[in-house]
Scaffold this motif. Structure first.
Motif, PDB file in Angstrom:
ATOM      1  N   ARG A 123       6.954  25.829  15.293  1.00 47.95           N
ATOM      2  CA  ARG A 123       5.692  26.035  14.569  1.00 47.95           C
ATOM      3  C   ARG A 123       5.214  27.453  14.861  1.00 47.95           C
ATOM      4  O   ARG A 123       4.645  27.716  15.924  1.00 47.95           O
ATOM      5  CB  ARG A 123       4.633  25.034  15.032  1.00 47.95           C
ATOM      6  CG  ARG A 123       4.856  23.605  14.591  1.00 47.95           C
ATOM      7  CD  ARG A 123       3.732  22.729  15.149  1.00 47.95           C
ATOM      8  NE  ARG A 123       2.412  23.214  14.738  1.00 47.95           N
ATOM      9  CZ  ARG A 123       1.271  22.929  15.377  1.00 47.95           C
ATOM     10  NH1 ARG A 123       1.303  22.205  16.485  1.00 47.95           N
ATOM     11  NH2 ARG A 123       0.120  23.405  14.928  1.00 47.95           N
ATOM     12  N   VAL A 124       5.467  28.372  13.952  1.00 40.71           N
ATOM     13  CA  VAL A 124       5.052  29.761  14.149  1.00 40.71           C
ATOM     14  C   VAL A 124       3.628  29.907  13.641  1.00 40.71           C
ATOM     15  O   VAL A 124       3.357  29.774  12.445  1.00 40.71           O
ATOM     16  CB  VAL A 124       5.987  30.737  13.418  1.00 40.71           C
ATOM     17  CG1 VAL A 124       5.450  32.160  13.531  1.00 40.71           C
ATOM     18  CG2 VAL A 124       7.393  30.653  14.007  1.00 40.71           C
ATOM     19  N   ALA A 125       2.708  30.184  14.567  1.00 45.40           N
ATOM     20  CA  ALA A 125       1.300  30.330  14.207  1.00 45.40           C
ATOM     21  C   ALA A 125       0.979  31.743  13.737  1.00 45.40           C
ATOM     22  O   ALA A 125       0.088  31.934  12.901  1.00 45.40           O
ATOM     23  CB  ALA A 125       0.416  29.970  15.405  1.00 45.40           C
ATOM     24  N   ALA A 126       1.678  32.733  14.302  1.00 44.40           N
ATOM     25  CA  ALA A 126       1.407  34.132  13.941  1.00 44.40           C
ATOM     26  C   ALA A 126       2.563  34.989  14.428  1.00 44.40           C
ATOM     27  O   ALA A 126       3.263  34.625  15.380  1.00 44.40           O
ATOM     28  CB  ALA A 126       0.097  34.617  14.549  1.00 44.40           C
ATOM     29  N   GLU A 127       2.757  36.117  13.744  1.00 48.34           N
ATOM     30  CA  GLU A 127       3.712  37.116  14.214  1.00 48.34           C
ATOM     31  C   GLU A 127       2.957  38.205  14.956  1.00 48.34           C
ATOM     32  O   GLU A 127       1.851  38.589  14.548  1.00 48.34           O
ATOM     33  CB  GLU A 127       4.496  37.719  13.045  1.00 48.34           C
ATOM     34  CG  GLU A 127       5.528  36.771  12.471  1.00 48.34           C
ATOM     35  CD  GLU A 127       6.523  37.479  11.560  1.00 48.34           C
ATOM     36  OE1 GLU A 127       6.280  38.665  11.223  1.00 48.34           O
ATOM     37  OE2 GLU A 127       7.532  36.855  11.184  1.00 48.34           O
ATOM     38  N   ILE A 128       3.553  38.691  16.038  1.00 48.46           N
ATOM     39  CA  ILE A 128       2.921  39.709  16.869  1.00 48.46           C
ATOM     40  C   ILE A 128       3.838  40.920  16.933  1.00 48.46           C
ATOM     41  O   ILE A 128       5.059  40.778  17.031  1.00 48.46           O
ATOM     42  CB  ILE A 128       2.635  39.169  18.277  1.00 48.46           C
ATOM     43  CG1 ILE A 128       3.832  38.327  18.763  1.00 48.46           C
ATOM     44  CG2 ILE A 128       1.378  38.303  18.280  1.00 48.46           C
ATOM     45  CD1 ILE A 128       4.019  38.249  20.199  1.00 48.46           C
ATOM     46  N   THR A 129       3.263  42.111  16.877  1.00 50.64           N
ATOM     47  CA  THR A 129       4.088  43.321  16.885  1.00 50.64           C
ATOM     48  C   THR A 129       3.770  44.249  18.045  1.00 50.64           C
ATOM     49  O   THR A 129       4.509  45.196  18.284  1.00 50.64           O
ATOM     50  CB  THR A 129       3.905  44.107  15.570  1.00 50.64           C
ATOM     51  OG1 THR A 129       2.524  44.459  15.418  1.00 50.64           O
ATOM     52  CG2 THR A 129       4.341  43.272  14.375  1.00 50.64           C
ATOM     53  N   PRO A 180       1.922  25.466  18.737  1.00 46.83           N
ATOM     54  CA  PRO A 180       1.999  26.632  17.834  1.00 46.83           C
ATOM     55  C   PRO A 180       2.421  27.858  18.653  1.00 46.83           C
ATOM     56  O   PRO A 180       1.901  28.091  19.748  1.00 46.83           O
ATOM     57  CB  PRO A 180       0.567  26.771  17.315  1.00 46.83           C
ATOM     58  CG  PRO A 180      -0.281  26.135  18.381  1.00 46.83           C
ATOM     59  CD  PRO A 180       0.536  25.048  19.012  1.00 46.83           C
ATOM     60  N   TRP A 181       3.364  28.643  18.116  1.00 48.02           N
ATOM     61  CA  TRP A 181       3.943  29.757  18.869  1.00 48.02           C
ATOM     62  C   TRP A 181       3.618  31.093  18.225  1.00 48.02           C
ATOM     63  O   TRP A 181       3.491  31.201  17.001  1.00 48.02           O
ATOM     64  CB  TRP A 181       5.469  29.590  18.964  1.00 48.02           C
ATOM     65  CG  TRP A 181       5.862  28.532  19.946  1.00 48.02           C
ATOM     66  CD1 TRP A 181       5.892  27.183  19.741  1.00 48.02           C
ATOM     67  CD2 TRP A 181       6.260  28.748  21.300  1.00 48.02           C
ATOM     68  NE1 TRP A 181       6.279  26.549  20.889  1.00 48.02           N
ATOM     69  CE2 TRP A 181       6.522  27.468  21.866  1.00 48.02           C
ATOM     70  CE3 TRP A 181       6.420  29.886  22.085  1.00 48.02           C
ATOM     71  CZ2 TRP A 181       6.932  27.311  23.178  1.00 48.02           C
ATOM     72  CZ3 TRP A 181       6.842  29.731  23.398  1.00 48.02           C
ATOM     73  CH2 TRP A 181       7.086  28.455  23.943  1.00 48.02           C
ATOM     74  N   LEU A 182       3.533  32.110  19.070  1.00 48.89           N
ATOM     75  CA  LEU A 182       3.469  33.493  18.611  1.00 48.89           C
ATOM     76  C   LEU A 182       4.890  34.032  18.582  1.00 48.89           C
ATOM     77  O   LEU A 182       5.622  33.900  19.567  1.00 48.89           O
ATOM     78  CB  LEU A 182       2.603  34.328  19.555  1.00 48.89           C
ATOM     79  CG  LEU A 182       1.204  33.787  19.848  1.00 48.89           C
ATOM     80  CD1 LEU A 182       0.471  34.705  20.819  1.00 48.89           C
ATOM     81  CD2 LEU A 182       0.405  33.622  18.555  1.00 48.89           C
ATOM     82  N   ALA A 183       5.280  34.632  17.478  1.00 46.20           N
ATOM     83  CA  ALA A 183       6.674  35.047  17.290  1.00 46.20           C
ATOM     84  C   ALA A 183       6.763  36.545  17.057  1.00 46.20           C
ATOM     85  O   ALA A 183       5.870  37.153  16.449  1.00 46.20           O
ATOM     86  CB  ALA A 183       7.294  34.306  16.104  1.00 46.20           C
ATOM     87  N   LEU A 184       7.848  37.146  17.534  1.00 47.33           N
ATOM     88  CA  LEU A 184       8.145  38.528  17.199  1.00 47.33           C
ATOM     89  C   LEU A 184       8.462  38.631  15.707  1.00 47.33           C
ATOM     90  O   LEU A 184       8.780  37.625  15.060  1.00 47.33           O
ATOM     91  CB  LEU A 184       9.342  39.015  18.011  1.00 47.33           C
ATOM     92  CG  LEU A 184       9.197  39.041  19.533  1.00 47.33           C
ATOM     93  CD1 LEU A 184      10.448  39.625  20.171  1.00 47.33           C
ATOM     94  CD2 LEU A 184       7.978  39.825  19.950  1.00 47.33           C
ATOM     95  N   PRO A 185       8.415  39.819  15.125  1.00 50.52           N
ATOM     96  CA  PRO A 185       8.742  39.959  13.699  1.00 50.52           C
ATOM     97  C   PRO A 185      10.162  39.486  13.399  1.00 50.52           C
ATOM     98  O   PRO A 185      11.055  39.569  14.251  1.00 50.52           O
ATOM     99  CB  PRO A 185       8.602  41.465  13.457  1.00 50.52           C
ATOM    100  CG  PRO A 185       7.721  41.951  14.554  1.00 50.52           C
ATOM    101  CD  PRO A 185       8.021  41.097  15.733  1.00 50.52           C
ATOM    102  N   ALA A 186      10.366  38.995  12.183  1.00 48.08           N
ATOM    103  CA  ALA A 186      11.689  38.492  11.790  1.00 48.08           C
ATOM    104  C   ALA A 186      12.761  39.568  11.926  1.00 48.08           C
ATOM    105  O   ALA A 186      13.921  39.274  12.212  1.00 48.08           O
ATOM    106  CB  ALA A 186      11.644  37.963  10.359  1.00 48.08           C
ATOM    107  N   ALA A 187      12.374  40.850  11.749  1.00 45.58           N
ATOM    108  CA  ALA A 187      13.346  41.944  11.837  1.00 45.58           C
ATOM    109  C   ALA A 187      13.937  42.083  13.229  1.00 45.58           C
ATOM    110  O   ALA A 187      14.986  42.708  13.397  1.00 45.58           O
ATOM    111  CB  ALA A 187      12.695  43.264  11.418  1.00 45.58           C
TER     112      ALA A 187
END
Length: 298
Positions: free
Chosen positions: A219-225, A192-199
């Protein structure tokens, strides 16, 4: 017009009116399409009229939209011109954008080199969320910015490479890979990965290493900002993520470790500026960054 209407609403309205396409207007503004649609709906609520007639195939201005467009353009142009005059009047003040606190002592060295060239200059450092992959360059709230490649639509920008480093895996100290000396990226495909926002666009894809996944979805587990959000998600074992070697110490405190990864190209940190900004204050900061980078290399 309601006094609550912001220039941002008018800027977004003008972009949609000129493109007559929400996706293209969002790309032009470096925002997500849902964000743009939300801003247009807010503006329509504030002026009390629909500005666009839209269906699945087309977007056209309503009579109200056509009536607003000339004034909106004039206001946006007038504001941009005023900002140019303000920047010229405060030429000794430089705004530096960044999305991550810079590791490797880079900012300290650049500050020192810049102070030699402009001892009375004021540097204002702005922390910008990862939703804006340009760290303030696109909306002109920053004059220069430290950014990670790839840049979104790089045509309006020039940039100087200031660091090239391997990407490390960040993970909870309780993770099964935490004690490893090295992992191969193929071992991480099911994590499971932490991902930057789609923007953030291509930047999100780079830090998820989608080009090296051979087509296997992430597998995106959460978005981080923010940095703090990333650290908390790592400590809690929500997922793993990648970071440049020079930035890894920002995260590797209690509960988070970094492990080298095989099979990934390095990350590249650049100092970027708008190509049409030829002010000496920008030129001197770029030269300071160049000197700081040369000193680090030596």
């Amino acid at each position: 017009m309601s006094e609550d209407v912001h220039l941002r609403h008018l800027r977004y309205f003008v972009a949609v009116a000129e493109e007559l396409h929400f996706t293209m207007a969002a790309e032009r503004l470096f925002v997500s399409q849902p964000t743009l649609s939300r801003q247009i709906h807010q503006l329509e609520a504030q002026v009390g009229a629909a500005l666009f007639a839209r269906d699945r195939r087309s977007v056209v201005l309503t009579d109200a939209g056509q009536a607003l467009l000339p004034t909106a353009r004039e206001l946006v142009r007038a504001w941009d011109a005023a900002m140019v005059r303000v920047r010229e009047a405060s030429a000794a003040r430089l705004r530096v954008g960044m999305s991550t606190t810079l590791g490797r002592g880079l900012l300290r060295r650049v500050r020192a080199a810049y102070a030699e060239a402009r001892p009375s200059a004021e540097l204002v450092v702005r922390q910008v969320g990862w939703e804006d992959a340009t760290a303030g360059l696109a909306d002109r709230s920053a004059d220069v910015a430290f950014l990670w490649l790839p840049l979104p639509r790089p045509a309006p920008y020039d940039w100087l490479l200031v660091a090239e480093e391997p990407r490390l895996l960040l993970l909870s100290s309780g993770h099964r890979f935490a004690g490893r000396d090295e992992v191969d990226f193929t071992e991480l495909l099911d994590e499971p990965w932490l991902a930057l926002p789609a923007a953030s666009g291509g930047l999100r894809e780079f830090w998820l290493a989608t080009a090296q996944r051979g087509g296997q979805p992430v597998r995106v587990a959460a978005e981080i900002t923010t940095t703090d959000e990333t650290y908390e998600a790592l400590v809690d074992g929500v997922g793993v993520c990648l970071a440049a070697a020079g930035n890894a110490p920002i995260f590797t405190r209690d509960g988070v470790v970094a492990v080298p990864v095989r099979g990934l190209p390095p990350s590249q940190l650049v100092l970027a500026w708008r190509r049409d900004d030829r002010r000496p204050v920008v030129r001197d900061f770029v030269e300071a960054a160049r000197r700081a980078g040369d000193a680090q290399g030596a």
